[in-house]
Design an enzyme around this catalytic site. Structure first.
Site, PDB file in Angstrom:
ATOM      1  N   GLY A 360       0.820  -1.197   0.000  1.00  0.00           N
ATOM      2  CA  GLY A 360       0.000   0.000   0.000  1.00  0.00           C
ATOM      3  C   GLY A 360       0.857   1.251   0.000  1.00  0.00           C
ATOM      4  O   GLY A 360       2.088   1.186  -0.011  1.00  0.00           O
ATOM      5  N   CYS A 361       0.215   2.410   0.039  1.00  0.00           N
ATOM      6  CA  CYS A 361       0.971   3.664  -0.026  1.00  0.00           C
ATOM      7  C   CYS A 361       1.778   3.913   1.247  1.00  0.00           C
ATOM      8  O   CYS A 361       2.712   4.713   1.243  1.00  0.00           O
ATOM      9  CB  CYS A 361       0.031   4.839  -0.292  1.00  0.00           C
ATOM     10  N   THR A 362       1.428   3.236   2.339  1.00  0.00           N
ATOM     11  CA  THR A 362       2.173   3.437   3.581  1.00  0.00           C
ATOM     12  C   THR A 362       3.002   2.214   3.964  1.00  0.00           C
ATOM     13  O   THR A 362       3.586   2.174   5.037  1.00  0.00           O
ATOM     14  CB  THR A 362       1.217   3.759   4.745  1.00  0.00           C
TER      15      THR A 362
END
Length: 388
Positions: A360-362
């Site tokens: 994911g983006c994190t």
């Protein structure tokens, strides 16, 4: 007006008396040494930083260790770097000086340094744990110890309850689980909350720039690079112009207060490092270190560190597990370390829950069917891939 001045003088005197009672100094200056051989910018750079520190800190007396000079500061004369470090250790062990700033000094395994920087986003002070040395040859164990080293340093500097964040590196989630386990067992840790919307105590780049956490936990090599970037991003790297240096060596049973500078450290950093050393000496760093290690060990630190090195979980998940029937996987579970990601998927398959790994983006995520999110989270907590 005269009465006002008298009251101000009385107030200042009372503060000085209170500080003297607290530190036991009663007017004595804290003596801090600095070795003056080995800088890429020459001995004059270090001497000028020492003179600046002495001028800006009337409660500190600076002792130079190196060749004869005309600075007006006390100088213990030596002619080589090897002799210089030997003399530094003698002066520390005899209590002639309370702390010392030096370069290119080798600490034993188990000791690492906690740097201090100004963050460019908000101008806040932040402790980087750690920046040189090695807390452990095992990465995750080292980062857990780095967190403790950072807490010890911050507390010695007067922060009674420093916030702690863990930089989003490989192993960060495993370190987070270990630290939360230590916290749950009685060693209180004040976890920072990321400034990003999804929060959490694992920090991203924005948190570094803004100083979200008082103590930023990282591995030493990353911390060393970050120190160089924070201190010299305006100069191209050849001259460190900002910050307080790479900080004191901290480790269980390590008693000397020795702070590290880079050979590229400029005059402002030299002066700040000496002031940092003085404040740590006044904050009784060695005593604080003993106290915090005792509290952490009483709360199960050794057991937690041993668990990080166990291979049982890897052995359990190494067995062949049949993949359940595929499902739509739109539910996302974050908080799993990238090094554990595939093992976490296998653990869910073993429970009959179809899962896939993703990014994911994190950071790393496990993807499952939204209807099975609750069961999947429970299974991952049980398998110790997520903190409870």
């Amino acid at each position: 007006m005269e009465e006002k001045k008298i009251k101000q003088l009385i107030g200042k005197t009372m503060l000085e008396i209170a500080e003297a009672i607290e530190t036991g100094s009663f007017g004595q200056k804290t003596r801090v040494g600095i070795t003056i051989l080995g800088s890429e910018h020459g001995s004059k750079n270090l001497i000028d930083g020492a003179v600046l520190a002495a001028r800006n800190n009337p409660d500190m007396e600076v002792v130079l260790i190196g060749p004869k000079n005309d600075s007006g500061l006390e100088t213990v004369e030596v002619d080589s770097e090897e002799e210089m470090h030997t003399k530094m250790e003698e002066l520390l062990d005899s209590n002639h000086i309370s702390a010392c700033v030096t370069m290119h000094y080798n600490f034993p395994i188990g000791v690492s340094t906690v740097g201090k920087v100004f963050t460019p986003g908000m101008g806040k002070e932040m402790y980087l744990a750690t920046t040189t040395g090695t807390s452990s040859v095992h990465r995750s164990e080292a980062m857990v110890k780095n967190a403790l080293h950072g807490i010890i340093t911050a507390k010695s500097m007067g922060l009674e309850n420093p916030t702690v964040g863990i930089l989003n590196l490989d192993g960060a989630r495993q370190v987070e689980r270990a630290l939360k386990d230590l916290d749950s067992r009685g060693y209180a840790i004040n976890f920072a909350e990321s400034m990003r919307s999804d929060g959490g105590s694992v920090m991203r780049g924005n948190d570094l720039l803004c100083g979200t956490a008082d103590v930023m936990v990282t591995d030493t090599l990353t911390g060393n690079i970050m120190m160089k970037v924070f201190s010299s991003f305006t100069t191209g790297g050849s001259y460190e112009a900002s910050g307080f240096g790479y900080g004191p060596g901290i480790g269980e049973d390590y008693e000397r207060t020795i702070l590290i500078l880079s050979r590229a450290s400029g005059i402002p950093v030299v002066a700040n490092a000496l002031a940092y050393a003085k404040d740590l000496a006044k904050g009784r760093l060695a005593e604080k270190s003993r106290t915090e290690f005792q509290k952490a060990k009483k709360s199960g630190l050794d057991e937690i560190l041993d668990s990080l090195k166990e291979t049982k979980k890897a052995a359990e998940t190494a067995e062949e597990v049949k993949m359940p029937e595929k499902e739509t996987v739109t539910g996302q579970i974050a908080g799993i370390d990238i090094m554990d990601l595939e093992d976490a998927v296998q653990a869910l398959w073993k429970e009959g829950i179809y899962a896939e790994s993703g990014m994911g983006c994190t950071g790393p995520i496990v993807r499952v069917n939204e209807d099975k999110m609750e069961d999947a989270v429970k299974a991952l907590v049980k398998a110790e891939f997520l903190a409870g």
